[in-house]
Design an enzyme around this catalytic site. Structure first.
Site, PDB file in Angstrom:
ATOM      1  N   PHE A  13       0.823  -1.215   0.000  1.00  0.00           N
ATOM      2  CA  PHE A  13       0.000   0.000   0.000  1.00  0.00           C
ATOM      3  C   PHE A  13       0.857   1.265   0.000  1.00  0.00           C
ATOM      4  O   PHE A  13       0.449   2.288  -0.504  1.00  0.00           O
ATOM      5  CB  PHE A  13      -0.919   0.001   1.224  1.00  0.00           C
ATOM      6  N   CYS A  14       2.022   1.181   0.607  1.00  0.00           N
ATOM      7  CA  CYS A  14       2.884   2.369   0.683  1.00  0.00           C
ATOM      8  C   CYS A  14       4.338   1.927   0.770  1.00  0.00           C
ATOM      9  O   CYS A  14       4.649   1.121   1.623  1.00  0.00           O
ATOM     10  CB  CYS A  14       2.530   3.199   1.909  1.00  0.00           C
ATOM     11  N   PRO A  15       5.228   2.357  -0.098  1.00  0.00           N
ATOM     12  CA  PRO A  15       5.043   3.424  -1.082  1.00  0.00           C
ATOM     13  C   PRO A  15       4.385   2.978  -2.395  1.00  0.00           C
ATOM     14  O   PRO A  15       4.030   3.825  -3.205  1.00  0.00           O
ATOM     15  CB  PRO A  15       6.470   3.901  -1.353  1.00  0.00           C
TER      16      PRO A  15
ATOM     17  N   ILE B 294       7.565  -1.715   1.707  1.00  0.00           N
ATOM     18  CA  ILE B 294       6.624  -1.031   2.607  1.00  0.00           C
ATOM     19  C   ILE B 294       7.293   0.238   3.121  1.00  0.00           C
ATOM     20  O   ILE B 294       8.484   0.450   2.890  1.00  0.00           O
ATOM     21  CB  ILE B 294       6.195  -1.919   3.803  1.00  0.00           C
ATOM     22  N   SER B 295       6.524   1.038   3.855  1.00  0.00           N
ATOM     23  CA  SER B 295       7.018   2.337   4.317  1.00  0.00           C
ATOM     24  C   SER B 295       8.282   2.194   5.160  1.00  0.00           C
ATOM     25  O   SER B 295       8.360   1.318   6.027  1.00  0.00           O
ATOM     26  CB  SER B 295       5.954   3.004   5.187  1.00  0.00           C
TER      27      SER B 295
END
Lengths: 76, 379
Positions: A13-15, B294-295
């Site tokens: 979902f992120c980034p 992921i972040s």
């Protein structure tokens, strides 16, 4: 040609797939190919559009069971 | 024979792992069955998210720092002797001072660093707040700023993914409070086709930008900055003028990772669930250092560290790992000087941020202090 780099961004979902690709392209050599796996339909459209805009090569996209495989070659 | 756990890196990820392992392996540490060694680069531990408040004078610099020895469990053998070369075949780490340190289990927590120098002209003309020196310079620039074009420029990859939006909203309120709001035009640039990587956050930010009159330029990947002309140009062919340029620079991993051939760009190929380095069974990766898509955020480091603690303890005591990482990330989002929200997600649950409130902003302010309990492994 060096081995194709694979980014498995399914469910990321992120980034997200395009941001991962942008980061990977910065580290890649000209001519190197990167394969992005994405479960996000939007990225399947965004990635080829962005790649064309900045002058890299969209080698191809395939879809199977809701997973898109997008291959990009660094051109400059 | 004693099991040697070596942690490379003294940031949040490495510190939580070191403290957590010590808390759970008290008997083994006492009997000499286990040792925990950390190779750090600094005597001080910095609360990095606090840097966001420095340019606005909203936090005292002293609040950002603690003595790393006091943050760490006293049973950790802490050395300020950075790793220079990591040999995963020989199970050993060579340090800057020339020590050779062998390990049974290795945790790579070397983090990330900003690389404004990777964009021509950026170091000369840009400001940033992702390190203390940059945050101080930005504070001075803001003090002297009387109005004009402000560009908030975001580059990939970068850590703390909501910080660019946070500083944008905070800048808007700062200029307004200073009485120069009508003289400042903020333009926010972002690498992909929306305002934030997280779709719900982007959908929320769009109307907020409209309400505040903040302009945006998406699909903007910085090619160069011209310090003389005061313009910033994207690979996509857009050029923007600026009077004040605030950048979130592209990041890279630690040099020791690339010098040891452990990962391009300093990012170590890592199993998304076990957090083992690809190709190793006794090398684990935590925090920004992984290449997991992921972040890169403190919470990611924290949740990964919790898994690694359980797995290291279980490996020592029972010879098997305990559990897998589910991809959990949690981020506070400051939506101004007095309101905030939060977002969380994992590999299977999409993010769904709630409406901003003052209470969440206060909780974020409280967390700015609670962080030290997190680092100590108590929260």
């Amino acid at each position: 040609m060096s081995e194709r780099q694979k980014i498995d961004a399914r469910g990321a979902f992120c980034p997200g797939p395009l941001m991962e690709l942008i980061a990977a392209l910065k580290l890649a050599q000209v001519g190197e190919e990167i394969e992005v796996l994405s479960s996000d339909k939007g990225s399947a459209a965004d990635i080829p559009a962005w790649v064309a805009k900045v002058g890299h090569v969209h080698v191809g996209t395939t879809e199977q069971d809701g997973c898109w495989t997008i291959i990009v070659r660094k051109a400059k | 024979m004693s099991k040697r756990i070596v942690i490379v890196g003294g940031g949040l990820a490495g510190t939580i792992v070191a403290n957590g392992v010590c808390r759970q392996l008290g008997n083994e540490l006492r009997s000499g069955g286990v040792s925990v060694t950390m190779l750090g680069t600094s005597e001080t531990h910095m609360y990095q998210p606090g840097l966001l408040y420095v340019p606005f004078g909203k936090i005292r610099e002293a609040e950002l720092f603690r003595d790393q020895r006091r943050v760490l469990d006293r049973r950790v053998n802490f050395m300020i002797d950075p790793a220079k070369k990591i040999d995963v075949d020989a199970n050993q780490v060579e340090t800057a001072s020339g020590r050779i340190i062998g390990y049974d289990y290795l945790v790579l927590a070397t983090g990330s660093r900003i690389m404004p120098q990777n964009i021509p002209g950026m170091t000369e003309a840009g400001h940033w707040f992702y390190d203390l020196d940059g945050a101080r310079k930005l504070r001075e620039a803001l003090d002297n700023f009387t109005g004009g074009e402000v560009v908030v420029n975001v580059n990939a990859p970068h850590k703390c993914p909501v910080a660019p939006l946070e500083i944008t909203f905070m800048l808007y309120e700062y200029f307004k409070a200073k009485g120069i709001g009508d003289k400042c035009k903020i333009t926010y640039t972002y690498p992909i086709g929306r305002l934030h990587a997280l779709e719900p956050v982007a959908h929320w930010a769009g109307p907020e930008f409209e309400r505040y009159g903040i302009k945006s330029e998406t699909f903007f990947n910085t090619e160069s900055v011209d310090p003389a002309k005061k313009t910033i140009k994207s690979m996509e062919g857009v050029e923007l003028p600026f009077d004040l340029l605030i950048t979130i620079p592209p990041h890279a991993g630690a040099e020791v990772i690339t010098d040891s051939d452990l990962g391009k760009g300093g990012w170590v190929p890592t199993n998304t669930r076990t957090l083992q380095r690809e190709g190793s069974t006794n090398v684990f990766v935590c925090g920004d250092t992984t290449n997991i898509p992921i972040s890169k955020a403190g919470s990611t480091a924290h949740f990964e560290a919790d898994v690694l603690i359980d797995n290291l303890v279980s490996l020592v005591q029972e010879g098997r790992p305990a559990r897998e990482y589910d991809g959990k990330v949690f981020c506070f989002v400051e939506t101004g000087m007095n309101s905030g929200t939060y977002v969380w997600f994992n590999y299977t649950t999409p993010p769904n941020p709630g409406p901003p409130s003052q209470m969440i902003h206060w909780f974020k302010l409280a967390y700015n202090r609670l962080y030290w309990l997190s680092a100590r492994g108590l929260l």
